[in-house]
Design an enzyme around this catalytic site. Structure first.
Site, PDB file in Angstrom:
ATOM      1  N   ASN A 110      22.105  -8.941 -11.898  1.00 14.27           N
ATOM      2  CA  ASN A 110      20.800  -8.824 -10.972  1.00 14.27           C
ATOM      3  C   ASN A 110      19.815 -10.156 -11.602  1.00 14.27           C
ATOM      4  O   ASN A 110      19.681 -10.229 -12.921  1.00 14.27           O
ATOM      5  CB  ASN A 110      20.190  -7.571 -11.243  1.00 14.27           C
ATOM      6  CG  ASN A 110      21.175  -6.685 -10.443  1.00 14.27           C
ATOM      7  OD1 ASN A 110      21.978  -6.985  -9.596  1.00 14.27           O
ATOM      8  ND2 ASN A 110      20.596  -5.266 -10.487  1.00 14.27           N
ATOM      9  N   GLY A 111      19.011 -10.442 -10.687  1.00 11.25           N
ATOM     10  CA  GLY A 111      17.947 -11.430 -11.102  1.00 11.25           C
ATOM     11  C   GLY A 111      18.309 -12.762 -10.717  1.00 11.25           C
ATOM     12  O   GLY A 111      19.131 -13.199  -9.635  1.00 11.25           O
TER      13      GLY A 111
ATOM     14  N   GLU B  39      -2.797  10.881  10.837  1.00 13.28           N
ATOM     15  CA  GLU B  39      -1.390  10.988  11.113  1.00 13.28           C
ATOM     16  C   GLU B  39      -0.931  12.559  10.767  1.00 13.28           C
ATOM     17  O   GLU B  39      -0.008  13.140  11.483  1.00 13.28           O
ATOM     18  CB  GLU B  39      -0.564  10.321  10.130  1.00 13.28           C
ATOM     19  CG  GLU B  39      -0.362   8.852  10.760  1.00 13.28           C
ATOM     20  CD  GLU B  39       0.458   7.958   9.880  1.00 13.28           C
ATOM     21  OE1 GLU B  39       1.544   7.484  10.248  1.00 13.28           O
ATOM     22  OE2 GLU B  39       0.235   7.941   8.671  1.00 13.28           O
TER      23      GLU B  39
ATOM     24  N   TRP C 291      22.747  -8.333  -3.183  1.00 17.55           N
ATOM     25  CA  TRP C 291      21.822  -8.590  -1.847  1.00 17.55           C
ATOM     26  C   TRP C 291      21.572 -10.430  -2.086  1.00 17.55           C
ATOM     27  O   TRP C 291      21.046 -10.727  -3.255  1.00 17.55           O
ATOM     28  CB  TRP C 291      20.476  -8.026  -2.048  1.00 17.55           C
ATOM     29  CG  TRP C 291      19.584  -8.631  -0.947  1.00 17.55           C
ATOM     30  CD1 TRP C 291      18.291  -8.855  -0.846  1.00 17.55           C
ATOM     31  CD2 TRP C 291      19.653  -8.436   0.563  1.00 17.55           C
ATOM     32  NE1 TRP C 291      18.037  -9.454   0.207  1.00 17.55           N
ATOM     33  CE2 TRP C 291      18.683  -9.005   1.164  1.00 17.55           C
ATOM     34  CE3 TRP C 291      20.817  -8.133   1.209  1.00 17.55           C
ATOM     35  CZ2 TRP C 291      18.760  -9.280   2.463  1.00 17.55           C
ATOM     36  CZ3 TRP C 291      20.921  -8.176   2.755  1.00 17.55           C
ATOM     37  CH2 TRP C 291      19.710  -8.715   3.376  1.00 17.55           C
TER      38      TRP C 291
ATOM     39  N   LYS D 271      -3.971   7.874   7.447  1.00 15.33           N
ATOM     40  CA  LYS D 271      -2.999   8.831   6.747  1.00 15.33           C
ATOM     41  C   LYS D 271      -3.789  10.261   7.465  1.00 15.33           C
ATOM     42  O   LYS D 271      -3.018  11.095   7.484  1.00 15.33           O
ATOM     43  CB  LYS D 271      -2.984   8.510   5.520  1.00 15.33           C
ATOM     44  CG  LYS D 271      -2.163   7.680   4.788  1.00 15.33           C
ATOM     45  CD  LYS D 271      -0.742   8.006   4.984  1.00 15.33           C
ATOM     46  CE  LYS D 271       0.185   6.514   5.196  1.00 15.33           C
ATOM     47  NZ  LYS D 271       0.014   5.814   6.428  1.00 15.33           N
TER      48      LYS D 271
ATOM     49  N   GLU E 260      -6.208   2.371   6.237  1.00 14.15           N
ATOM     50  CA  GLU E 260      -5.022   3.122   6.074  1.00 14.15           C
ATOM     51  C   GLU E 260      -5.238   4.481   5.434  1.00 14.15           C
ATOM     52  O   GLU E 260      -4.690   5.344   5.995  1.00 14.15           O
ATOM     53  CB  GLU E 260      -4.323   2.393   4.464  1.00 14.15           C
ATOM     54  CG  GLU E 260      -3.028   3.049   4.272  1.00 14.15           C
ATOM     55  CD  GLU E 260      -1.853   3.026   5.224  1.00 14.15           C
ATOM     56  OE1 GLU E 260      -0.948   3.934   4.847  1.00 14.15           O
ATOM     57  OE2 GLU E 260      -2.031   2.404   6.300  1.00 14.15           O
TER      58      GLU E 260
ATOM     59  N   ARG F 281      19.468   1.349  -1.810  1.00 13.45           N
ATOM     60  CA  ARG F 281      18.815   0.019  -2.260  1.00 13.45           C
ATOM     61  C   ARG F 281      19.071  -1.141  -1.364  1.00 13.45           C
ATOM     62  O   ARG F 281      18.343  -2.122  -1.185  1.00 13.45           O
ATOM     63  CB  ARG F 281      19.067  -0.423  -3.642  1.00 13.45           C
ATOM     64  CG  ARG F 281      18.886   0.594  -4.742  1.00 13.45           C
ATOM     65  CD  ARG F 281      19.500   0.020  -6.146  1.00 13.45           C
ATOM     66  NE  ARG F 281      18.648  -1.127  -6.627  1.00 13.45           N
ATOM     67  CZ  ARG F 281      17.641  -1.261  -7.237  1.00 13.45           C
ATOM     68  NH1 ARG F 281      16.944   0.000  -7.418  1.00 13.45           N
ATOM     69  NH2 ARG F 281      17.033  -2.367  -7.815  1.00 13.45           N
TER      70      ARG F 281
ATOM     71  N   LYS G  62       9.592   8.129  12.474  1.00 10.52           N
ATOM     72  CA  LYS G  62       9.676   7.465  11.404  1.00 10.52           C
ATOM     73  C   LYS G  62       9.894   5.953  11.678  1.00 10.52           C
ATOM     74  O   LYS G  62       9.010   4.993  11.311  1.00 10.52           O
ATOM     75  CB  LYS G  62      10.722   7.742  10.395  1.00 10.52           C
ATOM     76  CG  LYS G  62      10.738   6.929   8.953  1.00 10.52           C
ATOM     77  CD  LYS G  62       9.526   7.144   8.152  1.00 10.52           C
ATOM     78  CE  LYS G  62       9.603   6.424   6.785  1.00 10.52           C
ATOM     79  NZ  LYS G  62       7.962   6.393   6.346  1.00 10.52           N
TER      80      LYS G  62
ATOM     81  N   CYS H  68      21.311  -6.787  -6.994  1.00 15.80           N
ATOM     82  CA  CYS H  68      20.873  -5.324  -6.232  1.00 15.80           C
ATOM     83  C   CYS H  68      21.407  -4.405  -7.150  1.00 15.80           C
ATOM     84  O   CYS H  68      20.541  -3.998  -8.089  1.00 15.80           O
ATOM     85  CB  CYS H  68      21.604  -5.163  -4.817  1.00 15.80           C
ATOM     86  SG  CYS H  68      20.738  -3.882  -4.149  1.00 15.80           S
TER      87      CYS H  68
ATOM     88  N   HIS I  53     -24.624  -0.889  12.539  1.00 15.81           N
ATOM     89  CA  HIS I  53     -24.138  -1.419  13.869  1.00 15.81           C
ATOM     90  C   HIS I  53     -23.654  -0.565  14.802  1.00 15.81           C
ATOM     91  O   HIS I  53     -22.832  -0.645  15.487  1.00 15.81           O
ATOM     92  CB  HIS I  53     -23.450  -2.811  13.950  1.00 15.81           C
ATOM     93  CG  HIS I  53     -24.110  -3.864  13.110  1.00 15.81           C
ATOM     94  ND1 HIS I  53     -25.068  -4.762  13.514  1.00 15.81           N
ATOM     95  CD2 HIS I  53     -24.194  -4.336  11.605  1.00 15.81           C
ATOM     96  CE1 HIS I  53     -25.355  -5.559  12.827  1.00 15.81           C
ATOM     97  NE2 HIS I  53     -24.902  -5.246  11.614  1.00 15.81           N
TER      98      HIS I  53
END
Length: 611
Positions: A100-101, A491, A75, A488, A484, A27, A606, A2, A507
């Site tokens: 990390n990785g 919204e 993480w 948007k 989508e 994160r 949210k 992380c 149709h």
């Protein structure tokens, strides 16, 4: 993996490392720790399970003192969240490493090191790194040489920081497939996985390139070496932007800021998960490869924008990975009788990890005979993550605007990583996998080029100022992108918008088309292009006004009643991600013209945590 922070300073380093970890909390992580070389040459370490606050409490009881140290928020990938598995990892009392990785060949290396007498105290791949560096150091040479020699043995992705008790003035950093930056101070030097971690001490950064190794030493000395071991100069860049996720910075709205963050978010979603040979399947968890190998079908369950991401993934999973896929709206799925074929993997998508219907669907699924569950989520520690067998974090950072933008594209990147992972274990078209992986690495730059069209899209938006309805069209994997785009627009601008597969115009939807019904279409350069062109002619023949976002190579021209915005070419598989961006910008600019509350549209929240 992380967050990484490291520092070589002229003062006590504990506070700098702790503040850096706090700045990386967005994160997500499950544990935190730090190691400091004390003035009397001890390597002192404190780790804690849970939040950085837990580590801070430990440090209040047992403060660390010294000028050089490394710290990490973890993480879990290898080994469950625990203090033993938390970073930094050590080899005896000499070496400490943050990483990390994923080290892909860690099991073989662990066995080899155990045979040589090294004792392991964790389940992580990172402890292999610490012992290998200790072994190479003991064979002679300095810490820089030891790290370089160890890196030659690793397969996979890494960003790391290393300290050794016998070189008390030095931190070594290295990166391959995961980001690492050097902070430039006054007689001080810093290391981090994200510049946001260091903005309290510097705004000048060196962004290390792939396979760079850096040595930070007292007095702020910074030495960088490329993959061939040659000393190189990398440019120092000034960080110009606000580091506060809760600040809009120079943007008028959070939504606009988050739209423009998407190139960085795409990079973050891939970091440490793509090697030269493709996706690192262990990014999904220790047991992922075995589970993926058994999967014969996929069920994806989600809500709202996340549902649209799942719809795109269905096209990818069936075409690239050759695996049958079903996508469900969570609020419907949980209230019907579900027939689950043998060896079906259950996949949930949620930005917050607390979406009530999605979480309920996961719990409902447990008694239906699924082989396992995978959550793609943006919030570690959320209910969805805790209750799923496998997880892949999106790394999108906090998303403040109610209308999801960067979380959606981050989900799409994560779903393509899932697609490539399943294709890999199923042996599907390795050449095509390699092409897509290469295109993924180039994706952030293509996204930047699209976002540079912001002013052109703003000019298009004026045509919508007095409209009350809109129709979005797409074909194949771009039908969900049309959905989508319509979501948007409705919204945040409160314009009634619908989306249809372009082939469905005859149709019913053609009855709606007239001069007051703007029709928005995406036109990538794919096998359905000619059919889409015919559908667009049907709209023009009825007097509809067309707005077309088209690949620069498709040959659709602006004419009376047809306004075309050309987008840079991108691999067909990844086009849905890129064509999302102009639809987000169009919706944003229309909403601004309408005078609505862009970031907090009426009646919406949210995170939908109630049914």
């Amino acid at each position: 993996m992380c967050g990484i922070v490291g520092a070589v300073v002229t003062r006590n380093v504990q506070g700098i490392l702790l503040e850096g970890l706090k700045r990386l909390e967005y994160r997500g992580y499950d544990s935190a720790g730090m190691a400091i070389l004390s003035d009397d040459n001890r390597l002192d370490r404190v780790r804690a399970l849970g939040k950085v606050g837990a580590l801070e409490s430990r440090l209040e009881q047992t403060p660390l003192t010294g000028n050089i140290g490394i710290a990490h928020t973890r993480w879990a990938t290898h080994g469950k969240p625990s203090e033993d598995n938390a970073h930094p990892h050590q080899s005896g009392d000499n070496v400490a490493v943050v990483h990390n990785g994923i080290i892909e060949n860690h099991e073989r290396l662990r066995s080899e090191l155990q045979q040589q007498g090294y004792t392991f105290t964790s389940e992580t791949d990172t402890e292999v790194v610490a012992h290998l560096i200790a072994r190479e150091f003991d064979r002679g040479g300095d810490l820089l040489s030891a790290v370089r020699d160890a890196l030659l043995v690793f397969d996979g992705a890494y960003a790391m920081g290393v300290v050794h008790r016998d070189e008390p003035g030095v931190i070594i950093g290295a990166r391959k497939g995961s980001p690492l930056v050097v902070g430039v101070g006054i007689e001080e030097a810093f290391l981090a996985s994200d510049p946001l971690a260091l903005l309290q001490v510097t705004d000048r950064f060196i962004y290390l390139q792939e396979e760079d190794v850096v040595r930070l030493s007292k007095g702020g000395r910074i030495e960088i070496f490329d993959r061939n071991g040659d000393a190189v100069e990398r440019p120092i860049q000034t960080f110009e932007h606000s580091d506060g996720a809760a600040s809009k910075g120079d943007y008028r709205h959070f939504m606009l800021k988050e739209i423009h963050e998407q190139p960085q978010v795409m990079t973050a979603a891939m970091e440490g998960r793509l090697s030269e040979r493709g996706v690192l399947i262990e990014s999904f968890g220790t047991d992922a490869e075995a589970l993926f190998a058994k999967a014969e079908q996929i069920h994806i369950v989600a809500c709202g924008t996340s549902y649209h991401a799942g719809m795109v993934a269905r096209y990818w999973l069936e075409r690239v990975a050759g695996i049958p896929t079903q996508v469900e709206v969570a609020s419907e799925y949980r209230y019907r009788r579900v027939v689950v074929p043998e060896n079906t993997l259950f996949v949930t998508l949620s930005q917050s990890g607390e979406t009530a219907d999605t979480l309920a669907a996961l719990r409902f699924s447990r008694d239906l005979g699924y082989m396992g569950s995978l959550a793609i989520c943006n919030v570690p520690g959320s209910s969805l993550v805790r209750e799923s067998d496998l997880t892949l974090m999106m790394h999108a950072g906090p998303e403040i605007g109610v209308a999801s933008t960067k979380a959606f594209t981050s989900q799409l990147v994560a779903l393509m990583l899932l697609t490539l992972s399943l294709a890999k274990v199923r042996g599907e078209e390795p050449e095509r996998q390699a092409e897509i992986a290469s295109a993924l690495r180039a994706l952030p730059e293509v996204a930047r080029r699209v976002l540079d069209l912001d002013k052109d899209i703003e000019a298009l938006s004026t045509a919508f100022a007095e409209k009350h309805h809109a129709l979005f069209l797409g074909r194949g994997a771009h039908f969900p992108i049309a959905l989508e785009g319509a979501l948007k627009l409705k919204e945040i601008s409160y314009i009634h918008a619908e989306a249809y597969p372009a082939g469905e115009l005859k149709h019913g939807p053609l009855a709606l088309v007239d001069s007051e019904m703007p029709v928005i279409s995406v036109a990538p350069n794919d096998e359905l292009l000619d059919k889409l062109k015919s559908n667009l002619q049907e709209v023009r023949a009825r007097g509809g006004e067309l707005f077309v976002f088209a690949d620069e190579n498709v040959g659709i021209e602006s004419t009376e009643g047809v306004r075309v915005l050309r987008l840079p070419h991108v691999d067909e598989a990844l086009a849905p991600i890129i064509y999302t961006l102009p639809l987000q910008l169009l919706s944003y600019h229309v909403a601004v013209l309408k005078g609505t509350d862009v970031d907090q549209p009426r009646n919406l929240a949210k995170s939908v945590t109630v049914e």
